[in-house]
Write a protein that holds these residues in place. Structure first.
Motif, PDB file in Angstrom:
ATOM      1  N   LEU A   1       0.852  -1.225  -0.122  1.00  0.00           N
ATOM      2  CA  LEU A   1       0.001  -0.146   0.101  1.00  0.00           C
ATOM      3  C   LEU A   1       1.018   1.226   0.040  1.00  0.00           C
ATOM      4  CD1 LEU A   1      -2.614  -1.053   2.502  1.00  0.00           C
ATOM      5  CD2 LEU A   1      -3.291  -0.662   0.274  1.00  0.00           C
ATOM      6  N   GLY A   2       2.213   1.317   0.604  1.00  0.00           N
ATOM      7  CA  GLY A   2       2.853   2.202   0.539  1.00  0.00           C
ATOM      8  C   GLY A   2       2.539   3.500   1.447  1.00  0.00           C
ATOM      9  N   LEU A   3       1.905   3.023   2.502  1.00  0.00           N
ATOM     10  CA  LEU A   3       1.515   4.011   3.566  1.00  0.00           C
ATOM     11  C   LEU A   3       2.387   5.099   3.991  1.00  0.00           C
ATOM     12  CD1 LEU A   3      -1.219   1.796   5.253  1.00  0.00           C
ATOM     13  CD2 LEU A   3      -1.733   3.195   3.314  1.00  0.00           C
ATOM     14  N   MET A   4       1.857   6.045   4.313  1.00  0.00           N
ATOM     15  CA  MET A   4       2.801   7.378   4.754  1.00  0.00           C
ATOM     16  C   MET A   4       1.974   8.089   5.969  1.00  0.00           C
ATOM     17  SD  MET A   4       5.541   7.226   3.023  1.00  0.00           S
ATOM     18  CE  MET A   4       6.319   8.684   3.146  1.00  0.00           C
ATOM     19  N   LEU A   5       2.376   8.596   6.879  1.00  0.00           N
ATOM     20  CA  LEU A   5       1.708   9.402   7.788  1.00  0.00           C
ATOM     21  C   LEU A   5       1.306  10.487   7.041  1.00  0.00           C
ATOM     22  CD1 LEU A   5       4.150   9.772  10.841  1.00  0.00           C
ATOM     23  CD2 LEU A   5       1.966   8.594  10.849  1.00  0.00           C
ATOM     24  N   GLY A   6      -0.120  10.812   7.578  1.00  0.00           N
ATOM     25  CA  GLY A   6      -1.187  11.770   7.152  1.00  0.00           C
ATOM     26  C   GLY A   6      -1.970  11.408   5.832  1.00  0.00           C
ATOM     27  N   ASP A   7      -1.533  10.205   5.259  1.00  0.00           N
ATOM     28  CA  ASP A   7      -2.456   9.753   4.317  1.00  0.00           C
ATOM     29  C   ASP A   7      -3.976   9.587   4.442  1.00  0.00           C
ATOM     30  OD1 ASP A   7      -0.231   9.765   2.613  1.00  0.00           O
ATOM     31  OD2 ASP A   7      -0.206   7.593   2.294  1.00  0.00           O
ATOM     32  N   LYS A   8      -4.791   9.927   3.495  1.00  0.00           N
ATOM     33  CA  LYS A   8      -6.121   9.829   3.662  1.00  0.00           C
ATOM     34  C   LYS A   8      -6.426   8.589   3.060  1.00  0.00           C
ATOM     35  CE  LYS A   8      -9.892  12.869   4.515  1.00  0.00           C
ATOM     36  NZ  LYS A   8     -10.138  12.761   5.615  1.00  0.00           N
ATOM     37  N   VAL A   9      -7.216   7.703   3.982  1.00  0.00           N
ATOM     38  CA  VAL A   9      -7.347   6.364   3.765  1.00  0.00           C
ATOM     39  C   VAL A   9      -8.691   5.837   4.007  1.00  0.00           C
ATOM     40  CG1 VAL A   9      -5.092   5.485   3.721  1.00  0.00           C
ATOM     41  CG2 VAL A   9      -6.466   5.653   5.772  1.00  0.00           C
ATOM     42  N   PHE A  10      -9.457   4.728   3.527  1.00  0.00           N
ATOM     43  CA  PHE A  10     -10.408   4.159   3.932  1.00  0.00           C
ATOM     44  C   PHE A  10     -10.299   2.971   4.565  1.00  0.00           C
ATOM     45  CE2 PHE A  10     -11.663   6.680   0.240  1.00  0.00           C
ATOM     46  CZ  PHE A  10     -12.456   7.371   0.687  1.00  0.00           C
ATOM     47  N   VAL A  11     -11.105   2.761   5.434  1.00  0.00           N
ATOM     48  CA  VAL A  11     -10.890   1.197   6.533  1.00  0.00           C
ATOM     49  C   VAL A  11     -12.131   0.473   6.137  1.00  0.00           C
ATOM     50  CG1 VAL A  11     -11.100   0.482   8.611  1.00  0.00           C
ATOM     51  CG2 VAL A  11      -9.845   2.504   8.239  1.00  0.00           C
ATOM     52  N   THR A  12     -11.420  -0.864   5.677  1.00  0.00           N
ATOM     53  CA  THR A  12     -12.636  -1.997   5.196  1.00  0.00           C
ATOM     54  C   THR A  12     -12.714  -2.927   6.132  1.00  0.00           C
ATOM     55  OG1 THR A  12     -11.657  -1.228   3.212  1.00  0.00           O
ATOM     56  CG2 THR A  12     -13.372  -2.899   3.118  1.00  0.00           C
ATOM     57  N   PRO A  13     -13.697  -3.445   6.672  1.00  0.00           N
ATOM     58  CA  PRO A  13     -13.789  -4.704   7.664  1.00  0.00           C
ATOM     59  C   PRO A  13     -13.664  -5.955   6.542  1.00  0.00           C
ATOM     60  CG  PRO A  13     -15.812  -3.887   7.331  1.00  0.00           C
ATOM     61  CD  PRO A  13     -14.965  -3.095   6.517  1.00  0.00           C
ATOM     62  N   LYS A  14     -12.794  -7.048   7.037  1.00  0.00           N
ATOM     63  CA  LYS A  14     -12.859  -8.238   6.393  1.00  0.00           C
ATOM     64  C   LYS A  14     -14.203  -9.042   7.021  1.00  0.00           C
ATOM     65  CE  LYS A  14      -8.579  -8.302   6.780  1.00  0.00           C
ATOM     66  NZ  LYS A  14      -7.126  -8.874   7.018  1.00  0.00           N
ATOM     67  N   LYS A  15     -14.419  -8.693   8.379  1.00  0.00           N
ATOM     68  CA  LYS A  15     -15.373  -9.695   9.265  1.00  0.00           C
ATOM     69  C   LYS A  15     -15.757  -8.631  10.422  1.00  0.00           C
ATOM     70  CE  LYS A  15     -15.081 -13.616  11.954  1.00  0.00           C
ATOM     71  NZ  LYS A  15     -15.360 -13.013  13.289  1.00  0.00           N
ATOM     72  N   LEU A  16     -16.864  -8.605  10.538  1.00  0.00           N
ATOM     73  CA  LEU A  16     -17.612  -7.776  11.823  1.00  0.00           C
ATOM     74  C   LEU A  16     -18.568  -8.634  12.428  1.00  0.00           C
ATOM     75  CD1 LEU A  16     -19.259  -4.504  10.548  1.00  0.00           C
ATOM     76  CD2 LEU A  16     -19.149  -6.822   9.375  1.00  0.00           C
ATOM     77  N   SER A  17     -18.818  -8.443  13.845  1.00  0.00           N
ATOM     78  CA  SER A  17     -19.661  -8.716  14.703  1.00  0.00           C
ATOM     79  C   SER A  17     -20.605  -7.664  15.018  1.00  0.00           C
ATOM     80  CB  SER A  17     -19.028  -9.338  16.008  1.00  0.00           C
ATOM     81  OG  SER A  17     -18.055 -10.235  15.794  1.00  0.00           O
ATOM     82  N   VAL A  18     -22.033  -7.622  14.803  1.00  0.00           N
ATOM     83  CA  VAL A  18     -23.014  -6.510  15.468  1.00  0.00           C
ATOM     84  C   VAL A  18     -23.710  -6.839  16.331  1.00  0.00           C
ATOM     85  CG1 VAL A  18     -24.535  -5.139  14.085  1.00  0.00           C
ATOM     86  CG2 VAL A  18     -22.765  -5.817  12.557  1.00  0.00           C
ATOM     87  N   PHE A  19     -23.751  -6.243  17.120  1.00  0.00           N
ATOM     88  CA  PHE A  19     -24.595  -6.304  18.327  1.00  0.00           C
ATOM     89  C   PHE A  19     -25.762  -5.363  18.315  1.00  0.00           C
ATOM     90  CE2 PHE A  19     -20.926  -8.862  19.649  1.00  0.00           C
ATOM     91  CZ  PHE A  19     -21.245 -10.023  19.904  1.00  0.00           C
ATOM     92  N   VAL A  20     -27.131  -5.740  18.365  1.00  0.00           N
ATOM     93  CA  VAL A  20     -28.061  -4.840  18.163  1.00  0.00           C
ATOM     94  C   VAL A  20     -28.381  -4.554  19.676  1.00  0.00           C
ATOM     95  CG1 VAL A  20     -30.406  -4.491  17.434  1.00  0.00           C
ATOM     96  CG2 VAL A  20     -28.926  -5.719  16.001  1.00  0.00           C
ATOM     97  N   GLY A  21     -28.721  -2.860  19.783  1.00  0.00           N
ATOM     98  CA  GLY A  21     -29.329  -2.484  21.018  1.00  0.00           C
ATOM     99  C   GLY A  21     -28.211  -2.775  22.072  1.00  0.00           C
ATOM    100  N   ALA A  22     -26.993  -3.006  21.745  1.00  0.00           N
ATOM    101  CA  ALA A  22     -25.989  -2.957  22.740  1.00  0.00           C
ATOM    102  C   ALA A  22     -25.403  -1.587  23.316  1.00  0.00           C
ATOM    103  CB  ALA A  22     -24.759  -4.047  22.226  1.00  0.00           C
ATOM    104  N   GLN A  23     -25.424  -1.368  24.221  1.00  0.00           N
ATOM    105  CA  GLN A  23     -24.913  -0.185  24.837  1.00  0.00           C
ATOM    106  C   GLN A  23     -23.382  -0.355  24.949  1.00  0.00           C
ATOM    107  OE1 GLN A  23     -26.339   2.678  25.115  1.00  0.00           O
ATOM    108  NE2 GLN A  23     -28.066   1.642  24.389  1.00  0.00           N
ATOM    109  N   ASP A  24     -22.520   0.850  24.876  1.00  0.00           N
ATOM    110  CA  ASP A  24     -21.221   0.947  25.033  1.00  0.00           C
ATOM    111  C   ASP A  24     -20.910   0.169  26.444  1.00  0.00           C
ATOM    112  OD1 ASP A  24     -18.755   1.198  24.209  1.00  0.00           O
ATOM    113  OD2 ASP A  24     -18.865   3.171  24.584  1.00  0.00           O
ATOM    114  N   TYR A  25     -19.894  -0.940  26.192  1.00  0.00           N
ATOM    115  CA  TYR A  25     -19.694  -1.855  27.213  1.00  0.00           C
ATOM    116  C   TYR A  25     -18.129  -1.690  28.019  1.00  0.00           C
ATOM    117  CZ  TYR A  25     -21.306  -6.270  29.414  1.00  0.00           C
ATOM    118  OH  TYR A  25     -21.908  -7.189  30.209  1.00  0.00           O
ATOM    119  N   ALA A  26     -18.108  -1.138  29.017  1.00  0.00           N
ATOM    120  CA  ALA A  26     -17.051  -0.783  29.690  1.00  0.00           C
ATOM    121  C   ALA A  26     -16.637  -2.055  30.476  1.00  0.00           C
ATOM    122  CB  ALA A  26     -17.020   0.375  30.614  1.00  0.00           C
ATOM    123  N   ILE A  27     -15.251  -2.556  30.133  1.00  0.00           N
ATOM    124  CA  ILE A  27     -14.578  -3.398  31.148  1.00  0.00           C
ATOM    125  C   ILE A  27     -13.673  -2.965  32.391  1.00  0.00           C
ATOM    126  CG2 ILE A  27     -13.143  -5.134  31.271  1.00  0.00           C
ATOM    127  CD1 ILE A  27     -13.721  -6.002  28.448  1.00  0.00           C
TER     128      ILE A  27
END
Lengths: 291, 356
Positions: free
Chosen positions: B330-356
């Motif tokens: 990718l030849g990434l450099m600091l300050g580059d404008k990029v997009f973040v793509t998920p390969k896999k994600l877990s979605v939880f519906v109605g879940a509030q932010d969960y602190a540990i």
């Protein structure tokens, strides 16, 4: 001392001054009085010394002192272990009350302790009528002396053991029980060896106090010569009669007793240490053989 | 021997340590109880051992009710976090203890005890320390002796309470590999407690994740890691990025980006959170399939993975872990404008932010 960092240590003259001061203090306040007791007792020769100790009243006082110690030491040993066990191992209602009560004999003046028993068991005391009706004499007799001695020596063993047992926790006992040991086996093989030094120290303190107690015993004793005098009371009587050899001879017995218990403790400690050193050497040899 | 736990409840004053916990440990299995401190995992282990009594519920060993059987009769081996070796006994006497306190009729002869103890000490590779006292051993050696001691009585169940918790990282790694090998040889039903997810995932056959006195998820390590059942499990098992958004029509929407969900059956919701691990994210210069956009704020290129922090327009920095090859490509450099793509994600519906 070469390896000692100058940054973390005091200057040499400070160290030597402090050491000298401590040693001088010990010399003047501990060693000189102790030596002077023996010096005074033997000032008129061995024969008078021996005579002062074998005289009937002195011998009775020694016997009574030994009886009082022989009863109060085992009693407070058992009680102290039981109380320390309960306080260090369990949570229960009234635990802090029990802890405070154990300290009571330390905070009450021995004279007050003696008076309590006079008020309770004396002829004008609460139980006095009942006791005289049943022909039981406690005050001005041996039972009173034993009771007073038990009271003043109450806290020594428990006080010695409670912090020790709390610090050691109960993991080892639980490990023993999981391994199949009965409660008694766990106590005998695991708890007791772990607390034995504290216990021994508590017993030495209890014994020293039991034999040396003056105030509480003085109140309940009645000072009947040859009957209700313990060694400390006898020493006072002889001293007041200007019988210095007799007084110091009896005092030397108490001092000797302290020295003997200290010597026993030192010998046992030394032997245990040698045992550990031997195991360390064997382990190092085994390690060397492995490499 | 299998262990079954039925509806166990345990309270300490007002604190509920275990809230209706049920669990089955199969015979010969190595099970990990995993959770943060105070989640009840140690209490559960001590209840299995008999060191604590439950307020309600049952413990069954091989189907037989042992709830009221005394600890000393349960035939369990218990390894304590701080070893609990008998400090006044030599290593040999420590290991021999369980055999030598047996009543005379059941006690093996002196020679038999000696033989068995030496065999165990050889197994833990510490037979040369038989004469030493616990104070002369290192932490790792002490824990191995503690294990040998618990195995001397041939327990049908082995319970370990944070067995490697007090050891340094290197020794810990060696010992847990060693424990796994040992379990493979002996196949004794074992339960161990840990707060270290790496340890639980690496050593055990199955993992029980606990929180606040109840079980969040039970499963095989890879299953738990790949398919966490709750937001708590997701967050507890490792670093994770959170994307707040909503679910409708089989899509997860976060800001201006939408991502198709594998199981389109997710109920529609206005408040959903997508959890994505750093190594399940890729970086792209194109917007297709992206979940967020931002500029590269930090690149940490030491080790096999390159860790990149992407700062979105709003919200927390997103952590992405790329392989070295991908990073170079990718030849990434600091300050580059990029997009973040998920390969896999877990979605939880109605879940509030969960602190540990």
């Amino acid at each position: 001392m070469a390896s000692r960092s100058l940054l973390t240590s005091e200057q040499a003259w400070v160290r030597y001054a402090l050491t000298t001061f401590a040693l001088l203090f010990l010399l003047v306040f501990l060693l000189v009085p102790l030596v002077s007791v023996f010096w005074e007792a033997l000032s008129k020769g061995w024969e008078l010394y021996a005579a002062a100790l074998t005289e009937y009243e002195a011998w009775q006082a020694i016997k009574l002192t030994l009886i009082a110690a022989a009863i109060s030491v085992p009693l407070n040993l058992v009680f102290g272990v039981a109380a320390a066990w309960a306080i260090a191992r369990f949570e229960f209602r009234g635990k802090s009350l029990l802890t405070t009560l154990i300290d009571l004999p330390f905070s009450v003046s021995p004279v007050v302790a003696g008076l309590m028993y006079v008020l309770l068991f004396g002829s004008h005391g609460w139980l006095g009528n009942w006791l005289s009706a049943h022909d039981i004499q406690i005050i001005f007799a041996v039972p009173g002396i034993v009771l007073a001695t038990v009271f003043v020596t109450f806290p020594f063993v428990a006080r010695e053991l409670i912090p020790l047992m709390q610090a050691q926790g109960q993991d080892e006992e639980q490990a023993a029980i999981v391994l199949g040991a009965s409660g008694f086996a766990a106590f005998w093989h695991v708890t007791l060896p772990n607390i034995k030094w504290g216990l021994l120290y508590g017993v030495i303190l209890t014994n020293a106090r039991a034999m040396g107690e003056f105030g509480a015993v003085s109140v309940v004793s009645g000072h009947i010569r040859g009957e209700t005098n313990t060694i400390p009371l006898h020493v006072e009587i002889l001293y007041n009669e200007y019988n210095f050899v007799g007084a110091f001879a009896c005092a030397s017995i108490l001092a000797m007793l302290a020295l003997v218990t200290l010597a026993i403790k030192t010998v046992i400690e030394w032997r245990i240490e040698r045992q550990h050193e031997a195991s360390l050497v064997r382990t190092q040899q085994a390690r060397a053989a492995l490499v | 021997m299998s262990i079954e736990i039925r509806n166990i409840e345990k309270r300490f004053g007002n604190f509920t340590a275990l809230d209706n916990v049920s669990l089955k440990v199969e015979s010969g299995e190595l099970l990990a109880l995993l959770g943060p401190s105070g989640c009840g995992k140690t209490t559960l282990l001590r209840i299995i051992a008999g060191l604590e009594q439950p307020d309600a519920g049952q413990v069954l060993f091989s189907g037989a009710d042992t709830t009221h059987t005394h600890v000393s009769e349960r035939q369990v081996g218990f390894v304590f976090q701080h070893y609990a070796l008998f400090r006044h006994m030599t290593v040999f006497d420590n290991v021999a203890f369980g055999l030598s306190v047996r009543p005379r009729k059941l006690r093996p002869s002196r020679e038999e005890i000696r033989e068995r103890v030496m065999k165990l000490l050889k197994m833990v590779q510490l037979d040369w320390l038989a004469d030493a006292y616990p104070a002369q051993l290192s932490g790792g050696q002490r824990q191995r002796i503690a294990l040998a001691r618990s195995l001397a009585v041939e327990p049908s169940v082995l319970l370990l309470d944070e067995p490697f918790g007090a050891l340094d990282a290197k020794v810990r790694k060696d010992l847990r590999r060693w424990l796994r090998d040992l379990h493979h040889q002996m196949h004794i039903t074992s339960v161990f407690v840990t707060h270290d997810q790496e340890e639980a995932l690496e050593v055990s056959d199955r993992v029980v994740v606990m929180d606040h006195g109840h079980i969040e998820q039970i499963g095989r390590p890879d299953d738990i890691y790949e398919n966490p059942a709750t937001p708590f499990v997701t967050r507890f098992l490792g670093d994770v990025n959170l994307f707040h958004g909503r679910v409708d029509g089989g899509h997860f929407t976060h800001g201006n980006f939408a991502h198709a969900l594998d199981d389109g059956a997710q109920a529609a919701s206005d408040s959903a959170v997508a959890y994505v691990r750093p190594h399940d994210l890729d970086i792209s210069r194109l917007a297709g399939g992206a979940l967020a956009t931002g500029s590269i704020e930090h690149i940490h290129a030491v080790g096999p993975l390159v860790r990149i922090e992407v700062a979105p327009d709003s919200g927390d920095a997103i952590e992405v872990a790329l392989s070295k090859d991908r990073y170079r490509e990718l030849g990434l450099m600091l300050g580059d404008k990029v997009f973040v793509t998920p390969k896999k994600l877990s979605v939880f519906v109605g879940a509030q932010d969960y602190a540990i």
